[in-house]
Design a protein around this motif. Sequence first.
Motif, mmCIF file in Angstrom:
data_model
loop_
_atom_site.group_PDB
_atom_site.id
_atom_site.type_symbol
_atom_site.label_atom_id
_atom_site.label_comp_id
_atom_site.label_asym_id
_atom_site.label_seq_id
_atom_site.Cartn_x
_atom_site.Cartn_y
_atom_site.Cartn_z
ATOM 1 N N GLN A 45 0.854 -1.198 0.000
ATOM 2 C CA GLN A 45 0.000 0.000 0.000
ATOM 3 C C GLN A 45 0.890 1.249 0.000
ATOM 4 O O GLN A 45 1.727 1.428 0.892
ATOM 5 C CB GLN A 45 -0.909 0.037 1.228
ATOM 6 N N GLU A 59 3.789 0.033 2.380
ATOM 7 C CA GLU A 59 3.709 -0.968 3.450
ATOM 8 C C GLU A 59 3.433 -2.338 2.845
ATOM 9 O O GLU A 59 2.516 -2.505 2.040
ATOM 10 C CB GLU A 59 2.589 -0.614 4.443
ATOM 11 N N LEU A 62 0.672 -8.867 4.091
ATOM 12 C CA LEU A 62 0.666 -10.279 3.708
ATOM 13 C C LEU A 62 -0.716 -10.761 3.265
ATOM 14 O O LEU A 62 -1.726 -10.388 3.856
ATOM 15 C CB LEU A 62 1.146 -11.105 4.907
ATOM 16 N N ARG A 63 -0.741 -11.602 2.222
ATOM 17 C CA ARG A 63 -1.972 -12.233 1.741
ATOM 18 C C ARG A 63 -1.689 -13.711 1.508
ATOM 19 O O ARG A 63 -0.571 -14.091 1.213
ATOM 20 C CB ARG A 63 -2.416 -11.607 0.401
ATOM 21 N N GLU A 91 7.270 -15.343 8.576
ATOM 22 C CA GLU A 91 7.971 -14.056 8.611
ATOM 23 C C GLU A 91 9.286 -14.112 7.837
ATOM 24 O O GLU A 91 9.692 -13.129 7.224
ATOM 25 C CB GLU A 91 8.184 -13.586 10.046
ATOM 26 N N ASN A 118 5.660 -5.368 8.555
ATOM 27 C CA ASN A 118 5.042 -5.628 9.859
ATOM 28 C C ASN A 118 5.688 -6.847 10.501
ATOM 29 O O ASN A 118 5.938 -7.851 9.839
ATOM 30 C CB ASN A 118 3.542 -5.908 9.696
ATOM 31 N N ASP A 180 3.453 0.995 15.125
ATOM 32 C CA ASP A 180 2.197 0.827 14.386
ATOM 33 C C ASP A 180 1.000 0.964 15.332
ATOM 34 O O ASP A 180 1.134 0.707 16.528
ATOM 35 C CB ASP A 180 2.200 -0.584 13.772
ATOM 36 N N ASP A 181 -0.137 1.350 14.782
ATOM 37 C CA ASP A 181 -1.393 1.450 15.551
ATOM 38 C C ASP A 181 -1.194 2.303 16.794
ATOM 39 O O ASP A 181 -1.755 2.021 17.863
ATOM 40 C CB ASP A 181 -1.898 0.060 15.970
ATOM 41 N N GLU A 240 -9.496 7.852 4.302
ATOM 42 C CA GLU A 240 -10.476 7.414 3.303
ATOM 43 C C GLU A 240 -11.131 8.557 2.546
ATOM 44 O O GLU A 240 -11.784 8.334 1.533
ATOM 45 C CB GLU A 240 -11.557 6.545 3.967
ATOM 46 N N PHE A 259 -7.405 4.171 1.770
ATOM 47 C CA PHE A 259 -8.132 3.897 0.539
ATOM 48 C C PHE A 259 -8.341 5.152 -0.305
ATOM 49 O O PHE A 259 -8.538 5.067 -1.511
ATOM 50 C CB PHE A 259 -9.483 3.232 0.847
HETATM 51 P P1 C2E Z 1 -1.647 -2.750 10.002
HETATM 52 O O1 C2E Z 1 -0.189 -2.947 9.926
HETATM 53 O O2 C2E Z 1 -2.154 -1.700 10.926
HETATM 54 O O3 C2E Z 1 -2.096 -2.494 8.494
HETATM 55 C C1 C2E Z 1 -3.123 -1.616 8.106
HETATM 56 C C2 C2E Z 1 -4.375 -2.354 7.708
HETATM 57 O O4 C2E Z 1 -5.370 -1.400 7.334
HETATM 58 C C3 C2E Z 1 -4.207 -3.270 6.495
HETATM 59 O O5 C2E Z 1 -5.073 -4.372 6.668
HETATM 60 C C4 C2E Z 1 -4.709 -2.380 5.352
HETATM 61 O O6 C2E Z 1 -5.162 -3.111 4.226
HETATM 62 C C5 C2E Z 1 -5.846 -1.664 6.022
HETATM 63 N N1 C2E Z 1 -6.141 -0.371 5.424
HETATM 64 C C6 C2E Z 1 -5.345 0.425 4.683
HETATM 65 N N2 C2E Z 1 -5.979 1.563 4.326
HETATM 66 C C7 C2E Z 1 -7.215 1.498 4.862
HETATM 67 C C8 C2E Z 1 -8.353 2.379 4.845
HETATM 68 O O7 C2E Z 1 -8.347 3.464 4.279
HETATM 69 N N3 C2E Z 1 -9.450 1.948 5.528
HETATM 70 C C9 C2E Z 1 -9.497 0.759 6.180
HETATM 71 N N4 C2E Z 1 -10.630 0.428 6.809
HETATM 72 N N5 C2E Z 1 -8.448 -0.089 6.217
HETATM 73 C C10 C2E Z 1 -7.325 0.280 5.567
HETATM 74 P P2 C2E Z 1 -4.599 -5.865 6.385
HETATM 75 O O8 C2E Z 1 -3.772 -5.913 5.148
HETATM 76 O O9 C2E Z 1 -5.808 -6.732 6.457
HETATM 77 O O10 C2E Z 1 -3.637 -6.181 7.599
HETATM 78 C C11 C2E Z 1 -4.123 -6.290 8.910
HETATM 79 C C12 C2E Z 1 -3.005 -6.408 9.924
HETATM 80 O O11 C2E Z 1 -2.291 -7.637 9.758
HETATM 81 C C13 C2E Z 1 -1.937 -5.332 9.782
HETATM 82 O O12 C2E Z 1 -2.376 -4.135 10.393
HETATM 83 C C14 C2E Z 1 -0.761 -5.970 10.476
HETATM 84 O O13 C2E Z 1 -0.851 -5.789 11.879
HETATM 85 C C15 C2E Z 1 -0.961 -7.448 10.177
HETATM 86 N N6 C2E Z 1 -0.019 -7.858 9.097
HETATM 87 C C16 C2E Z 1 -0.101 -7.649 7.769
HETATM 88 N N7 C2E Z 1 0.954 -8.188 7.117
HETATM 89 C C17 C2E Z 1 1.742 -8.757 8.069
HETATM 90 C C18 C2E Z 1 3.010 -9.459 8.051
HETATM 91 O O14 C2E Z 1 3.650 -9.653 7.004
HETATM 92 N N8 C2E Z 1 3.493 -9.912 9.258
HETATM 93 C C19 C2E Z 1 2.834 -9.668 10.429
HETATM 94 N N9 C2E Z 1 3.368 -10.132 11.568
HETATM 95 N N10 C2E Z 1 1.662 -9.005 10.490
HETATM 96 C C20 C2E Z 1 1.119 -8.549 9.336
#
Ligand code: C2E
Length: 281
Positions: A45, A59, A62-63, A91, A118, A180-181, A240, A259
């Motif tokens: 992203q 950023e 992962l999918r 990881e 992440n 993060d967060d 958004e 988004f």
């Molecule tokens: P995160 O790191 O806080 O990532 C942001 C999440 O918000 C991502 O969800 C992203 O797709 C979503 N997002 C981005 N822009 C917007 C927006 O405008 N509105 C909304 N509602 N959401 C938005 P995603 O991809 O489902 O990832 C969820 C969480 O999973 C991530 O939160 C992160 O904590 C974790 N994650 C993702 N990839 C990895 C990875 O490779 N390793 C680890 N350990 N955790 C991961």
Amino acid sequence: LAKSAGRNQICFYQDIMAHAMTARQELISDLRSAPDKGELRIHYQPIIELDSGRIAKAEALLRWSHPTRGLLGPAEFLGLAEEAGLMETIEQWVFSQVAADAHHWGTLSPEPFQVTINTSPIQFMHNGHARPWEPHLGLFAKSSTQVAVELTENIFLQDCRGLDERFSTLHKAGIQLALDDFGTGYSSLAYLKRFNINYLKIDQSFVKDDGTDFSNKAIAETIIVMAHKLGLQVVAEGVETEEQRDWLREVGCDFAQGFFFAHPVPAVSMELLIKSGRSFH
Ligand code: C2E
Ligand code: MG
Ligand code: MG
Ligand code: MG
């Protein structure tokens, strides 16, 4: 009759439970072989520098492209991975994939560019031999794309011994650290002073304003002021709308993602965006 209906119901629930257990076991076994089967993907992203509108970072998210369930997001399988002891392997896969992409993208554009990864706090503090970044430090160091690791504040809830050493290994390799967060965890602000953090990511819950709750905006603005006084930069997550973007720019937020600018996209699309030099005004 009632008795037998009750018994049937119990059998019914037992069936459901058994079915759920099998489905879970199946998913774990699918996940175990997912890296080797090439089913894991990284979507990126774009993260926009608000002053210039240019893409400054991306950023890595992962999918899992599951053969029958479709494209799954991290919320649908990372918990399971953690429980089943598969996080280390996953990881490692993420770091090697992102290291390769980052190295390649560094050759595409002369502009400074960063890719963020992440990492789960549990993995980060894991005392095993294989720290996921270690095999890639050389590649990270010689790429012109910079790498950052994103950790949630929960990292500070763990035993902090060893944290300094890990942070400084990363810094020495030119890797930045982001929280993060930010604002949703339970950590103390004293950690911002004690540890060498490069930037904060304001959690999306403080960016969303439903028009009734002014405290979200107040918290976001306060985080920005505090961060800048401490010499840290700020990324806002979950942007958004145009209004949110305008407000964040006005209050001096450095970067934003969401988004409104772009959804996470496959690596090939991210590459096209970098090559296009597109800016988001
Ligand atoms: P995160 O790191 O806080 O990532 C942001 C999440 O918000 C991502 O969800 C992203 O797709 C979503 N997002 C981005 N822009 C917007 C927006 O405008 N509105 C909304 N509602 N959401 C938005 P995603 O991809 O489902 O990832 C969820 C969480 O999973 C991530 O939160 C992160 O904590 C974790 N994650 C993702 N990839 C990895 C990875 O490779 N390793 C680890 N350990 N955790 C991961
Ligand atoms: Mg993140
Ligand atoms: Mg986040
Ligand atoms: Mg998160």
